[in-house]
Design a protein around this motif. Structure first.
Motif, PDB file in Angstrom:
ATOM      1  N   TYR A   4       0.844  -1.192   0.000  1.00 30.21           N
ATOM      2  CA  TYR A   4       0.000   0.000   0.000  1.00 30.21           C
ATOM      3  C   TYR A   4       0.875   1.237   0.000  1.00 30.21           C
ATOM      4  N   GLU A   5       0.418   2.235  -0.749  1.00 27.30           N
ATOM      5  CA  GLU A   5       1.176   3.474  -0.836  1.00 27.30           C
ATOM      6  C   GLU A   5       0.339   4.620  -0.287  1.00 27.30           C
ATOM      7  N   TYR A   6       1.011   5.494   0.385  1.00 33.84           N
ATOM      8  CA  TYR A   6       0.351   6.643   1.008  1.00 33.84           C
ATOM      9  C   TYR A   6       1.023   7.913   0.546  1.00 33.84           C
ATOM     10  N   ARG A   7       0.207   8.916   0.313  1.00 36.23           N
ATOM     11  CA  ARG A   7       0.717  10.227  -0.062  1.00 36.23           C
ATOM     12  C   ARG A   7       0.596  11.152   1.137  1.00 36.23           C
ATOM     13  N   LYS A  26      -5.972   3.415   7.175  1.00 35.95           N
ATOM     14  CA  LYS A  26      -6.330   4.604   6.386  1.00 35.95           C
ATOM     15  C   LYS A  26      -5.144   5.531   6.209  1.00 35.95           C
ATOM     16  N   SER A  27      -4.288   5.554   7.221  1.00 35.87           N
ATOM     17  CA  SER A  27      -3.095   6.384   7.101  1.00 35.87           C
ATOM     18  C   SER A  27      -1.979   5.776   7.935  1.00 35.87           C
ATOM     19  N   THR A  38      -1.550  11.417   6.121  1.00 31.84           N
ATOM     20  CA  THR A  38      -1.332  10.714   4.855  1.00 31.84           C
ATOM     21  C   THR A  38      -2.618  10.047   4.417  1.00 31.84           C
ATOM     22  N   SER A  39      -2.731   9.825   3.116  1.00 32.07           N
ATOM     23  CA  SER A  39      -3.904   9.115   2.624  1.00 32.07           C
ATOM     24  C   SER A  39      -3.468   8.061   1.617  1.00 32.07           C
ATOM     25  N   ARG A  40      -4.189   6.972   1.591  1.00 32.40           N
ATOM     26  CA  ARG A  40      -3.803   5.851   0.754  1.00 32.40           C
ATOM     27  C   ARG A  40      -4.045   6.165  -0.710  1.00 32.40           C
TER      28      ARG A  40
END
Ligand SMILES: [Zn+2]
Length: 93
Positions: A4-7, A26-27, A38-40
């Motif tokens: 999973y990547e988070y911004r 979720k973060s 952060t958000s996914r």
């Protein structure tokens, strides 16, 4: 196992995380600035890559490793192969 990547909403850095469970958080804390903001994002790496582009991403050193291994193996030596073969004239005798 999905990645999973988070911004990060604060510094815009991406943080990737291997997640063993079914539900991704979720973060997660940002790897760059430790912000929890952060958000996914949907990972382009894990789900949208064609096999072709994955192969292009292979380390070129891997190609050379394979080439060297093939060159050093006895089976790739054509002359040795010919020496071991029974000449046609002997086989017919
Ligand atoms: Zn950040």
């Amino acid at each position: 196992m999905p990645i999973y990547e988070y911004r990060c909403q604060d510094c815009r850095e991406k943080t990737a995380k291997l997640w063993r469970g079914f539900d991704a958080p979720k973060s997660i804390p940002c790897a760059a600035c430790s912000s929890e903001n952060t958000s996914r994002i949907i990972s382009s790496v894990a789900f949208h890559k064609s096999l072709g582009s994955q192969l292009q991403d292979l380390d070129p050193r891997y190609d050379r490793m394979v080439d060297n291994a093939a060159a050093n193996s006895a089976r790739s030596d054509e002359n040795q192969f010919l020496r071991r073969s029974t000449p046609l004239s002997d086989a017919e005798a």
